[in-house]
Design an enzyme around this catalytic site. Structure first.
Site, mmCIF file in Angstrom:
data_model
loop_
_atom_site.group_PDB
_atom_site.id
_atom_site.type_symbol
_atom_site.label_atom_id
_atom_site.label_comp_id
_atom_site.label_asym_id
_atom_site.label_seq_id
_atom_site.Cartn_x
_atom_site.Cartn_y
_atom_site.Cartn_z
ATOM 1 N N SER A 110 -0.076 -8.100 -1.715
ATOM 2 C CA SER A 110 0.640 -8.075 -0.448
ATOM 3 C C SER A 110 0.176 -6.890 0.406
ATOM 4 O O SER A 110 -0.986 -6.745 0.703
ATOM 5 C CB SER A 110 2.150 -8.042 -0.709
ATOM 6 O OG SER A 110 2.879 -8.184 0.472
ATOM 7 N N LYS A 120 3.202 -13.879 -6.463
ATOM 8 C CA LYS A 120 4.357 -14.463 -5.802
ATOM 9 C C LYS A 120 4.440 -15.922 -6.220
ATOM 10 O O LYS A 120 3.410 -16.603 -6.294
ATOM 11 C CB LYS A 120 4.246 -14.334 -4.280
ATOM 12 C CG LYS A 120 4.341 -12.899 -3.774
ATOM 13 C CD LYS A 120 4.249 -12.829 -2.259
ATOM 14 C CE LYS A 120 4.376 -11.381 -1.777
ATOM 15 N NZ LYS A 120 4.242 -11.279 -0.296
ATOM 16 N N ASP A 251 -1.551 -10.298 2.665
ATOM 17 C CA ASP A 251 -1.474 -11.707 2.250
ATOM 18 C C ASP A 251 -0.885 -12.612 3.326
ATOM 19 O O ASP A 251 -0.501 -13.750 3.041
ATOM 20 C CB ASP A 251 -0.713 -11.854 0.935
ATOM 21 C CG ASP A 251 0.781 -11.589 1.062
ATOM 22 O OD1 ASP A 251 1.165 -10.733 1.883
ATOM 23 O OD2 ASP A 251 1.572 -12.214 0.340
#
Length: 463
Positions: A110, A120, A251
């Site tokens: 991220s 994730k 991201d």
């Protein structure tokens, strides 16, 4: 390579509230990715699923982790659809747009430092967080993995994804965008190639910054919630090269915006523009915003006939709350924006950028003019500090009890948000660090000082 792994214990620091995250080579290794694949596949098969999408960002360790993750998934009997290098919203799209795909995992660090990485997850179109993540750790520690022999297929979704998000501009006269000079700063993150693809299909003049994917992040850190990382866009506005600009995190699920005067539009201000547009064609819509957002946002929602719902901070909590409440738009200060009226309800920064373009066109004002019309307030940044000798969640529980005993009205959605005559303050426990976080707002500088004095007086009672 992983044949001898019968069970696995994760470093306790990597299992987080919203994702799995650690320092590659220190707390996070390829064997963790393999074990995650085994555990997640076990959960997928437990609900009758048999196919998982996998994507990765551009960090230096992401390919190695992805290879191990895929090995774990297929060893536990699920088929894998590999979508390759791309932002997290592309992974979410791979799940949301294909009923035969039952879950998804993005390998991503991220907006975190370059040596960090993680995962994730999405299962059945629902955010996967909290107890779900800790359950993966329990499954791995027990070695209670399903077994099988899954298959792997590669899928290129870039064209379909870009075509889908371009629908945000349906009904907008291209002439309203054709004269605009727009900056796009990918920060060398995973969204860069898709941005290049996207702008080739848009009217207007587009200036691209740092769209080559580079896990070293040589130009600036990929976090658009920090003003210093938006300097290239601010400078481009000052030189007259662009009219405004968008920025994205590593991201692609957080958006940053710089207007035509070089001002940063923060998450609640971005949401305020989208609210004005949405409520023109969705009167009375329910809109969520996290507890750190400005009171002016909640007041705007009410003034325009919408229904406001304060939400706890955290992108997974907001996505879950939207599904439970039926909210069609949501956002938080960290730049996550969620649209569920004409989209899937997950946080997609590229789609949010197009929705802002559409909102500006429909409202008949530039982003700069829309920002000019917002009330000016005095607000602190996020303040973080420790409470020595106390668990942050216990400290907040103590504060909440004291406020109740004193008869002080407050919102307890996430910590305690207290409104005074001068404004409001918030104290909450961080979900990512063993610290308290605070924020305060007032219409005047003197009022903000009084709000902070009030907050500090309560903080002193629990310190």
């Amino acid at each position: 390579m992983f044949a001898g792994i019968a069970r696995h214990v994760f470093d306790p620091s990597v299992l987080r509230a919203y994702d799995i995250r650690g320092v590659f080579g220190d707390t996070l290794h390829a064997r963790d990715a393999y074990a995650l694949g085994r555990s997640f596949a076990t959960r997928v098969r437990a609900v009758g699923g048999d196919r998982v999408a996998v994507g990765r960002d551009g960090r230096l360790s992401s390919l190695e982790l992805e290879i191990a993750l895929v090995a774990g998934l297929i060893d536990s009997g699920v088929d894998v659809r590999r979508i390759g290098l791309g932002p997290t919203p592309l992974l979410y799209y791979a799940v949301a747009s294909a009923p035969e795909v039952h879950g998804g995992i993005e390998v991503t660090g991220s907006h975190n430092p370059k040596d960090h990485n993680g995962f994730k997850m999405d299962l059945g179109g629902q955010p996967f967080f909290g107890d779900d993540i800790f359950d993966l750790g329990r499954i791995a520690a027990a070695g209670a993995w399903s077994r099988g022999a899954g298959a792997v297929e590669d899928a290129d979704l870039a064209q379909a994804y870009v075509a889908r998000i371009r629908q945000a501009l349906d009904g907008i006269d291209p002439a309203q965008i054709a004269t605009l000079r727009i900056g796009w700063d990918a920060g060398n993150g995973a969204a860069g190639p898709l941005i290049e693809h996207l702008v080739g299909h848009l009217p207007g003049h587009h200036v691209l910054f740092h769209t080559s994917v580079d896990g070293h992040f040589p130009n600036h850190h990929p976090d658009p919630t920090e003003a210093e990382n938006l300097r290239d866009l601010v400078d481009a506005v000052a030189r007259g090269h662009i009219d405004f600009g968008f920025a994205f995190d590593g991201d692609g699920d957080r958006i940053g915006v710089v207007d035509g005067r070089g001002r940063v539009l923060w998450g609640d201000q971005i949401l305020m523009i989208l609210v004005q547009d949405l409520l023109q064609h969705r009167p009375g819509a329910l809109i969520m915003a996290d507890v750190k957002c400005s009171q002016t946002l909640f007041d705007t929602i009410a003034a325009l006939g919408g229904r406001a719902l304060m939400a706890p901070t955290g992108h997974s909590l907001i996505k879950s709350g939207m599904k439970q409440s039926g909210a069609v738009l949501a956002g938080e200060m960290t730049g996550h924006v969620f649209c569920a009226d004409d989209y899937y309800g997950y946080d997609d920064a590229l789609y949010a950028a197009l929705r802002l373009l559409a909102a500006s066109a429909r409202l008949g004002h530039s982003l700069t003019e829309l920002r000019d019309a917002m009330p000016e307030t005095h607000v602190t940044p996020d303040l973080r500090f420790a409470v020595p000798g106390m668990d942050p969640f216990a400290a907040i529980a103590d504060l909440v009890a004291r406020l109740r005993d004193a008869g002080v009205a407050f919102d307890g959605t996430d910590g305690a948000r207290v409104t005074t005559l001068d404004g409001w303050w918030l104290l909450r426990a961080s979900n990512t660090q063993a610290m308290l976080t605070a924020r305060a707002e007032s219409l005047t500088e003197a009022g903000l000082a009084r709000v902070l004095d009030n907050m500090n007086s309560w903080l002193a009672r629990i310190a």
